[in-house]
Design an enzyme around this catalytic site. Structure first.
Site, PDB file in Angstrom:
ATOM      1  N   GLU A  95       0.726  -1.088  -0.116  1.00  0.00           N
ATOM      2  CA  GLU A  95       0.080  -0.067   0.136  1.00  0.00           C
ATOM      3  C   GLU A  95       0.878   1.184   0.035  1.00  0.00           C
ATOM      4  O   GLU A  95       0.406   2.175   0.590  1.00  0.00           O
ATOM      5  CB  GLU A  95      -0.873   0.074   1.169  1.00  0.00           C
ATOM      6  CG  GLU A  95      -0.392   0.046   2.395  1.00  0.00           C
ATOM      7  CD  GLU A  95       0.098  -1.267   3.335  1.00  0.00           C
ATOM      8  OE1 GLU A  95       0.454  -1.380   4.619  1.00  0.00           O
ATOM      9  OE2 GLU A  95       0.076  -2.361   2.523  1.00  0.00           O
ATOM     10  N   ASN A  96       1.866   1.345  -0.837  1.00  0.00           N
ATOM     11  CA  ASN A  96       2.773   2.605  -0.494  1.00  0.00           C
ATOM     12  C   ASN A  96       1.901   3.584  -1.171  1.00  0.00           C
ATOM     13  O   ASN A  96       1.238   3.564  -2.107  1.00  0.00           O
ATOM     14  CB  ASN A  96       3.835   2.400  -1.681  1.00  0.00           C
ATOM     15  CG  ASN A  96       4.816   1.145  -1.639  1.00  0.00           C
ATOM     16  OD1 ASN A  96       5.416   0.745  -0.683  1.00  0.00           O
ATOM     17  ND2 ASN A  96       4.691   0.289  -2.518  1.00  0.00           N
ATOM     18  N   HIS A 100      -8.414  -3.605  -0.649  1.00  0.00           N
ATOM     19  CA  HIS A 100      -7.686  -3.572   0.513  1.00  0.00           C
ATOM     20  C   HIS A 100      -6.551  -2.740   0.625  1.00  0.00           C
ATOM     21  O   HIS A 100      -6.225  -1.816   1.588  1.00  0.00           O
ATOM     22  CB  HIS A 100      -6.942  -5.004   0.511  1.00  0.00           C
ATOM     23  CG  HIS A 100      -5.925  -5.331   1.881  1.00  0.00           C
ATOM     24  ND1 HIS A 100      -6.611  -6.070   2.743  1.00  0.00           N
ATOM     25  CD2 HIS A 100      -4.864  -4.825   2.165  1.00  0.00           C
ATOM     26  CE1 HIS A 100      -5.455  -6.096   3.566  1.00  0.00           C
ATOM     27  NE2 HIS A 100      -4.453  -5.397   3.200  1.00  0.00           N
ATOM     28  N   GLU A 101      -5.898  -2.626  -0.576  1.00  0.00           N
ATOM     29  CA  GLU A 101      -4.700  -1.473  -0.678  1.00  0.00           C
ATOM     30  C   GLU A 101      -5.052   0.045  -0.482  1.00  0.00           C
ATOM     31  O   GLU A 101      -4.523   0.662   0.113  1.00  0.00           O
ATOM     32  CB  GLU A 101      -3.671  -1.740  -1.952  1.00  0.00           C
ATOM     33  CG  GLU A 101      -3.339  -3.248  -2.147  1.00  0.00           C
ATOM     34  CD  GLU A 101      -2.581  -3.595  -0.662  1.00  0.00           C
ATOM     35  OE1 GLU A 101      -1.946  -2.799  -0.075  1.00  0.00           O
ATOM     36  OE2 GLU A 101      -2.887  -5.044  -0.489  1.00  0.00           O
ATOM     37  N   HIS A 156      -6.013   1.343   2.854  1.00  0.00           N
ATOM     38  CA  HIS A 156      -4.864   1.614   3.561  1.00  0.00           C
ATOM     39  C   HIS A 156      -4.447   3.154   3.250  1.00  0.00           C
ATOM     40  O   HIS A 156      -3.770   3.628   4.067  1.00  0.00           O
ATOM     41  CB  HIS A 156      -3.701   0.742   3.303  1.00  0.00           C
ATOM     42  CG  HIS A 156      -3.412  -0.429   3.830  1.00  0.00           C
ATOM     43  ND1 HIS A 156      -3.561  -0.474   5.294  1.00  0.00           N
ATOM     44  CD2 HIS A 156      -3.302  -1.868   3.595  1.00  0.00           C
ATOM     45  CE1 HIS A 156      -3.430  -1.781   5.669  1.00  0.00           C
ATOM     46  NE2 HIS A 156      -3.354  -2.500   4.691  1.00  0.00           N
ATOM     47  N   GLU A 214      -3.630  -4.360   9.240  1.00  0.00           N
ATOM     48  CA  GLU A 214      -3.944  -5.299   8.179  1.00  0.00           C
ATOM     49  C   GLU A 214      -5.311  -6.107   8.312  1.00  0.00           C
ATOM     50  O   GLU A 214      -6.187  -6.183   7.474  1.00  0.00           O
ATOM     51  CB  GLU A 214      -2.895  -6.431   8.172  1.00  0.00           C
ATOM     52  CG  GLU A 214      -1.531  -5.902   7.706  1.00  0.00           C
ATOM     53  CD  GLU A 214      -1.263  -5.252   6.520  1.00  0.00           C
ATOM     54  OE1 GLU A 214      -2.585  -5.431   5.832  1.00  0.00           O
ATOM     55  OE2 GLU A 214      -0.462  -4.692   6.227  1.00  0.00           O
TER      56      GLU A 214
END
Length: 840
Positions: free
Chosen positions: A308-309, A341-342, A345, A364
């Site tokens: 998740e940068n 999901h990413e 974040h 997470e």
């Protein structure tokens, strides 16, 4: 490396406030509380061609401005596997910012074990003053999937290199000297020097791209806008010759991949759903997306499924790219949920970041839970929210029922060494975390849950928190809305978070008694962690009586009575509606019988999840049944099925460029045909795997090649896992587990791992093999005394080598094998007699 007990003892010693750690703080794995970074100015130049020695390198320069919080004559900054340039005999330059005066450096050196650049000063830095540390360095652009690394692929017969990154959790220090802890937020100003004709990406938007000459070589210099203040593990860097598809509404969205993949439309699905998912989370959190752009990129080699940068999310190709012609419905669902999901974040984890890795589960688990909500918004016809029960709740039950499980949250001082940090990213953190947060949202109600989330995110934006901060904000939402709970949010949640396991709730509909007990796979296990709550939980019970949903009740002790639970005549009680609670349920025999009768007479009055139905009409499941029927028939040796799949596979072999097998059936057909075929079928599958340009198709073939019955072929395939030119490092552990799942390959895979463990562990390391999944995958069917003995010998013989992130998995494998042995001894004869009686 010593035995597990010795390692634990060693860690304990290192964490004690000994005289040595006070006098020599560079021997501690945690940074002291004396310095905090403000911003970094970093220039990196990755070489996409090997040097005269065959090495791929990158060079770099880093300026980090930091503030001194407490007077100190010592600078500790993380640095690992970098060759630092010497300045007047020292490994860095120190200067002052503003009116401060920088002390001279007395001594500097690399502390390899704790991964520090250590700088001792002749006088002290002053509290409140700002300083700048400058370093120059050379690093290897290795293929180890960690830090700044290289990924290779072939396109149009040409070998190509991608320079990409994985800083999470402790690999930023492998790219440049940095304060590499999540609470050490800073602004990152990035410049990348790269070959002309390639494109450079980072977290921020490109603000300047200029052609130049460096060291006599024509290059392009790309400068990026400064990032928001963020943790070092969220930094992302990519240099490639990729192209993209773009969408620009309020936020610029770009999907990057190999040119051929983009041309063929494999990035279109991700592009189409990213906007809606971002909009969903903006509304869900009631906080605008904080960045100017959202880049997502698919790389050939990547350790995790995705990362998740902030502003540049990196994925394995199979998780981002979708080809409607060759990818299955399952591939599409995976892409949607992983993207959700990413992107979740971007707020929870990136905008607000937890202070330390002991609470990984909250980061997470939360993203795992809300990924179903985001994917459901993007694809409302799928009913994807129901899949959390199968994909996460039951997955967590399987691990958390072991006595060697662990609590969601650990003490901060217990998670110090990088290997310990990596171990936190397991089924408990992701799947149990998601399950427990789903339960919390259910008993609070979603409006209260999101109200608390909003104030949490806005209060702590660009800061770091601990889990209790979230509980406090949820509690405030409870109070503001006038909601009544039996205890505070923190008091309800602590037993779920701070002790391992879960309860089985037993309901007696004759007496109205409700009780709870710690559920263990082996109920007679003598090993359990000490629990601060004596293995009791605060259990929210949502239930129905016959066809009427009843008011929620709470079980706050081991046993209670509720007269409403009593039944008469044909009445039945059903507890844990839709399995929103993280617990199992047992009933008296009479209630079980009445539930079975209801299912037989009219199953639709019982919620679908409670019927444990795996298939769902929203997923075209009349067709996920054709797949199931073919898979079951072929795996059980139905000749007509095996003939059919062999014919389809042969038709493909005869016309390799015209694969007419339906995408949803390919995994089953490939596996069956390779299992019943020979070398010719396997070699064809291998050739198709090597030539596959679509990651999802390559994955189907990769798993199917492990279905072979011929042990020579399986041995060959196992050998390929140690050759990155044959099997990518990211896939090596998966291939071994696939082979172990084949009854003809199980012992081969286990023998292979035992023989090669020292080599795999020392030569491949953290970025290549997922040691936890490798051990758990190979041993999941172990159920004999011989297998138990082999496991124990494996542990003993490799105690000096170590097990890294697989340490806990090995302990769990031993425990589960013991439980399986016991279950078989107690039930084998009864089951065999039952089967014989019904086959007669």
């Amino acid at each position: 490396m010593a035995s597990l007990a010795a390692i634990v003892g060693l860690w304990t010693v290192q964490l004690l406030p000994s005289t040595e750690s006070r006098d020599e703080p560079w021997k501690s794995y945690r940074l002291p509380d004396t310095l905090v970074p403000t911003y970094y100015n970093i220039t990196l130049w990755p070489r996409l061609h090997p040097d005269a020695y065959g090495l791929f390198l990158f060079t770099g320069k880093c300026k980090v401005v930091f503030t001194c919080l407490k007077e100190t004559d010592l600078i500790l900054i993380h640095c690992n596997k970098l060759n630092l340039t010497s300045f007047d005999g020292h490994l860095a330059k120190l200067s002052a910012v503003g009116t401060a005066v920088a002390p001279s450096i007395q001594k500097s050196w690399m502390q390899e074990v704790t991964q520090y650049l250590v700088i001792q000063l002749k006088s002290k830095l002053r509290a409140g003053e700002h300083y700048e540390l400058y370093t120059e360095f050379v690093g290897e652009l290795a293929d180890d999937l960690a830090g700044f690394y290289r990924s290779e692929y072939e396109e149009n017969g040409e070998k190509k290199i991608v320079a990409t990154s994985q800083m999470h959790p402790t690999h930023a220090r492998k790219t440049f000297p940095c304060f590499d802890e999540p609470a050490m937020r800073a602004v990152f100003c990035i410049t990348l020097i790269h070959d002309r004709g390639t494109v450079a990406l980072s977290n921020g938007m490109e603000i300047d791209t200029t052609d130049s000459i460096h060291d006599g070589k024509p290059v392009t210099v790309t400068t990026f806008e400064p990032t928001k203040s963020m943790s070092s593990y969220l930094l992302a860097l990519v240099v490639s010759d990729y192209t993209n598809v773009t969408s620009a509404n309020n936020t610029l969205i770009r999907i990057w991949a190999r040119e051929k993949a983009i041309e063929d439309g494999h990035g279109d699905y991700a592009l189409n759903i990213t906007g809606p998912i971002l909009k969903f989370f903006e509304d869900y959190y009631n906080v605008s997306y904080p960045l100017s752009k959202s880049d997502q990129i698919a790389v050939p080699d990547f350790y995790f499924g995705a990362m998740e940068n902030w502003g540049l999310v990196i994925y394995r190709e199979t998780n981002l790219l979708y080809d409607p012609l060759t990818s299955s419905n399952a591939n599409k669902e995976t892409t949607a949920t992983i993207i959700a999901h990413e992107l979740a974040h971007m707020w929870f984890g990136n905008l607000v970041t937890l202070k330390w890795w002991n609470e990984v589960w909250l980061n997470e688990g939360f993203a795992s839970y809300v990924s179903y909500l985001g994917a459901d918004f993007a694809e409302p016809s799928w009913n994807v929210k129901d899949l959390i029960v199968l994909d996460d709740v039951h997955r967590a039950f399987a691990v958390d029922a072991l006595a060697s499980s662990h609590p969601l949250s650990s003490k901060e001082e217990d998670i110090i060494i990088p290997e310990q940090i990596t171990e936190q990213f397991d089924t408990v953190s992701y799947s149990k975390g998601a399950s427990v947060l789903r339960m919390l949202s259910d008993f609070l109600t979603e409006p209260i849950f999101v109200q608390g989330l909003n104030t949490y995110l806005t209060t702590f934006a660009y800061q770091n928190t601990v889990g209790e901060d979230l509980w406090n904000h949820l509690q405030s939402a409870v109070i503001e809305t006038g909601t009544v709970l039996p205890l505070s949010v923190k008091d309800i949640m602590d037993p779920w978070v701070l002790q391992m396991g879960f309860p089985v709730v037993t309901v007696n509909t004759t007496t109205g008694q409700i009780s709870q007990k710690h559920f263990l796979l082996d109920s007679e296990s003598t090993f359990r962690r000490r629990s601060p709550f004596n293995y009791e939980w605060n259990v929210p019970i949502n239930w129905m009586k016959t066809q009427v949903v009843q008011p929620r009740i709470w079980l706050l002790e081991k046993m209670a009575f509720n007269n409403n639970m009593k039944t008469n005549g044909n009445e039945w009680v059903l507890v844990n509606l839709n399995m929103t609670g993280y617990y199992r349920v047992n009933y008296d025999t009479e209630n079980w019988e009445r539930l079975l009768n209801q299912l037989s007479e009219n199953h639709q009055v019982i919620p679908v999840i409670n019927r444990a139905q795996i298939v769902d009409d929203a997923f075209n499941l009349a067709r996920y049944n054709q797949v199931n029927a073919i898979r079951f028939a072929c795996s059980t040796g139905v000749e007509e099925c095996q003939n059919l799949t062999s014919i389809w596979y042969r038709q493909w072999m005869d016309q390799p460029y015209q694969n007419k097998i339906h995408p949803n059936l390919r995994s089953t057909v490939y596996c069956s045909a390779i299992a019943t075929g020979g070398t010719e079928e396997w070699d064809f599958g291998w050739a198709m795997f090597q030539n596959a340009t679509i990651a999802s198709e390559a994955n189907k073939l990769m798993s199917s090649l492990a279905c072979a019955k011929n042990q020579t072929l399986l041995q060959r395939y196992l050998g390929y896992t140690l050759d990155p030119s044959m099997i990518r490092k990211q896939d090596a552990s998966s291939v071994i587990v696939y082979i172990a799942s084949n009854t003809d390959g199980q012992s081969l895979a286990w023998d292979f791992v035992r023989k090669n463990w020292p080599y795999m562990f020392t030569e491949y390391g953290v970025g290549s093999f997922n040691f936890a999944s490798l051990i758990s995958g190979i041993t999941k069917t172990f159920s004999t005394e011989e297998e138990l003995q082999q496991l124990q010998e494996f542990k003993r013989e490799n105690s000096q080598v170590g097990f890294g992130s697989g340490t806990v998995a090995l302990e769990q494998a031993i425990e589960k094998t013991k439980a399986n042995i016991k279950w078989v001894s107690e039930n084998q004869k009864e089951i065999a007699d039952w089967l014989v009686a019904r086959m007669a």
